[in-house]
Write a protein that holds these residues in place. Structure first.
Motif, PDB file in Angstrom:
ATOM      1  N   ARG A   1      63.051  25.653  24.155  1.00  0.00           N
ATOM      2  CA  ARG A   1      61.976  25.169  24.700  1.00  0.00           C
ATOM      3  C   ARG A   1      61.582  26.484  25.475  1.00  0.00           C
ATOM      4  N   GLY A   2      62.983  26.971  26.562  1.00  0.00           N
ATOM      5  CA  GLY A   2      62.037  28.218  26.985  1.00  0.00           C
ATOM      6  C   GLY A   2      61.824  29.369  26.498  1.00  0.00           C
ATOM      7  N   PHE A   3      62.183  29.669  24.883  1.00  0.00           N
ATOM      8  CA  PHE A   3      62.212  30.378  23.671  1.00  0.00           C
ATOM      9  C   PHE A   3      60.795  30.366  23.081  1.00  0.00           C
ATOM     10  N   LEU A   4      59.789  28.839  23.331  1.00  0.00           N
ATOM     11  CA  LEU A   4      59.013  28.628  22.985  1.00  0.00           C
ATOM     12  C   LEU A   4      57.817  29.165  24.106  1.00  0.00           C
ATOM     13  N   GLU A   5      58.472  29.286  25.726  1.00  0.00           N
ATOM     14  CA  GLU A   5      57.285  29.533  26.151  1.00  0.00           C
ATOM     15  C   GLU A   5      56.670  31.039  26.047  1.00  0.00           C
ATOM     16  N   ILE A   6      58.675  32.153  25.770  1.00  0.00           N
ATOM     17  CA  ILE A   6      58.517  32.548  25.671  1.00  0.00           C
ATOM     18  C   ILE A   6      57.095  33.085  24.741  1.00  0.00           C
ATOM     19  N   CYS A   7      57.276  32.662  23.828  1.00  0.00           N
ATOM     20  CA  CYS A   7      56.555  32.991  22.568  1.00  0.00           C
ATOM     21  C   CYS A   7      55.009  32.622  23.067  1.00  0.00           C
ATOM     22  N   ASN A   8      54.862  31.402  23.655  1.00  0.00           N
ATOM     23  CA  ASN A   8      53.240  31.610  24.376  1.00  0.00           C
ATOM     24  C   ASN A   8      52.238  32.255  25.261  1.00  0.00           C
ATOM     25  N   GLN A   9      53.686  33.237  25.765  1.00  0.00           N
ATOM     26  CA  GLN A   9      53.241  34.253  27.174  1.00  0.00           C
ATOM     27  C   GLN A   9      52.843  35.411  25.943  1.00  0.00           C
ATOM     28  N   ILE A  10      53.772  35.843  24.936  1.00  0.00           N
ATOM     29  CA  ILE A  10      53.667  37.253  24.451  1.00  0.00           C
ATOM     30  C   ILE A  10      52.275  37.514  24.300  1.00  0.00           C
ATOM     31  N   HIS A  11      52.010  35.945  23.103  1.00  0.00           N
ATOM     32  CA  HIS A  11      50.919  35.871  21.973  1.00  0.00           C
ATOM     33  C   HIS A  11      49.983  34.780  22.796  1.00  0.00           C
ATOM     34  N   PRO A  12      48.545  34.924  23.005  1.00  0.00           N
ATOM     35  CA  PRO A  12      48.414  33.197  22.960  1.00  0.00           C
ATOM     36  C   PRO A  12      47.869  32.267  21.911  1.00  0.00           C
ATOM     37  N   TRP A  13      48.809  32.537  20.570  1.00  0.00           N
ATOM     38  CA  TRP A  13      48.498  31.395  19.644  1.00  0.00           C
ATOM     39  C   TRP A  13      49.491  31.518  19.243  1.00  0.00           C
ATOM     40  N   GLY A  14      50.851  32.591  20.068  1.00  0.00           N
ATOM     41  CA  GLY A  14      52.217  32.080  19.391  1.00  0.00           C
ATOM     42  C   GLY A  14      52.304  30.617  19.042  1.00  0.00           C
ATOM     43  N   CYS A  15      52.408  30.054  19.604  1.00  0.00           N
ATOM     44  CA  CYS A  15      52.264  28.383  18.854  1.00  0.00           C
ATOM     45  C   CYS A  15      51.847  28.239  17.059  1.00  0.00           C
TER      46      CYS A  15
END
Length: 386
Positions: free
Chosen positions: A84-98
């Motif tokens: 879950r934390g990794f997913l949050e980091i992905c979203n922070q790195i790029h707005p469309w990281g999800c």
């Protein structure tokens, strides 16, 4: 980068969880024989009528499987929070990281991991399912935010034409998404998002008004719908086929309005005069009697025609061409198409005026100062290189 990292993490976690599960089964001598299945008997409340037989529903539940999952959950207690934390980091790195996360978690390869193992890896599949739901939620929020951004995106105060920021933003998202989903077969959620975004985009363009633009609103809408149509033709996204056709239709409608608005000034008094002639005829005045109407007499027609000698018409067309050349954006290259539409419409008007003169002012000898051949030569001289 986040996509590759997540894929690597999952590929390393799966065998680790599977190995731990196999060890638990072997060490605690757990098996999946029929003797290990607990059968729950549920008596249907509707069958409790006097004299009616009891109906029993049998639901097999593996106690060993529950024990295995419970042990694995304790051993890997930090796994889900870490993902879950990794997913949050992905979203922070790029707005469309999800989007990248969703593609990885929707990969059929990961979905079949459990069935390909000698032991069903229920625990790891559960972790994947929960993570997938979280990624889906992030994706939905992303699309909701993007739709709002597109709808509320402001037009720069100094903007005189060209492609709107909302259109560019939409294109940027589609290009990014198509690259991320390039090898994915699971595009259902993405296609739903596309339809939402295009609806928001069309709504934002339709809400434009002369109050928000310093230039002709029809011109801006014409160019932007043309741009969207061309972009969707290039992308060939099946779910947006209807929207592509709609963009083409909107482009044509606004181009017609743009041409009519600009062309109306070229032969303005002539147009106004003959609109009045048509109005009288629509009210029941015969063609032969129109010239007896004071405002539409032969003398009034000659006065109007005198205001449009051939050289003045040519000069007006040259001015109109320069105006369109300076205002239309070179990126869309719409000037040749728009100018051809101007030519066709002016020819149509000329033929209509000539027809009305012949019908309502027959034998008067009244004619416009320029002919059809003159009109065609004006357009040729404007567009041909010097």
């Amino acid at each position: 980068v986040s996509k590759q990292m997540l894929e690597q993490v999952l590929r390393e976690l799966q065998p680790l969880c599977a190995a731990e599960q196999q060890f638990i089964h072997k060490f605690f001598q757990l098996s999946h024989s029929a003797a290990d299945l607990q059968v729950l008997e549920v008596i249907d409340s509707t069958s409790k009528m006097p004299g009616s037989p009891s109906i029993k529903h049998r639901t097999p539940i593996s106690q060993n499987e529950e024990t295995t999952i419970e042990l694995l959950s304790n051993i890997f207690s930090s796994l889900e929070p870490e993902l879950r934390g990794f997913l949050e980091i992905c979203n922070q790195i790029h707005p469309w990281g999800c989007l990248q996360v969703l593609v990885i978690l929707s990969d059929p390869t990961f979905e079949t991991w459990g069935s390909s193992s000698a032991l069903p890896s229920s625990f790891f599949n559960t972790v994947l399912d929960n993570t997938r739901l979280l990624a889906q939620s992030s994706f939905n929020k992303c699309i909701e935010t993007l739709c709002k951004e597109i709808e509320e995106m402001k037009v720069p105060s100094k903007m005189k034409g060209g492609i709107l920021p909302s259109v560019s933003h939409f294109e940027e998202f589609v290009n990014f998404s198509e690259e991320v989903f390039r090898s994915s077969q699971q595009r259902g959620e993405l296609h739903k998002a596309y339809l939402q975004l295009v609806s928001s985009l069309f709504s934002s363009i339709n809400s434009l008004s002369s109050a928000t633009l310093k230039v002709n609103t029809e011109m801006v809408m014409m160019e932007n719908f043309h741009h969207i149509h061309r972009f969707l033709c290039q992308k060939r996204i099946h779910c947006l086929e209807d929207k592509r056709k709609e963009a083409k239709q909107r482009h044509s409608e606004h181009m017609e309005k743009y041409v009519m608005k600009n062309l109306g000034q070229t032969l303005e008094k002539l147009t106004h005069f003959f609109e009045g002639v048509k109005a009288r005829m629509a009210q029941g005045v015969s063609a032969e009697d129109v010239s007896f109407q004071l405002a539409y007499s032969k003398q009034e027609l000659r006065k109007v025609i005198e205001k449009y000698p051939g050289k003045e018409v040519k000069r007006a067309l040259e001015t109109l061409y320069k105006k369109m050349h300076s205002s239309l954006s070179p990126e869309e290259n719409l000037l040749p198409v728009v100018w051809h539409t101007v030519e066709q419409e002016l020819i149509r008007q000329y033929q209509e005026f000539e027809g009305l003169i012949q019908r309502c002012y027959a034998g008067s000898g009244i004619a416009m100062d320029f002919t059809m051949l003159d009109l065609l030569s004006y357009f040729n001289s404007i567009t041909l290189p010097n």
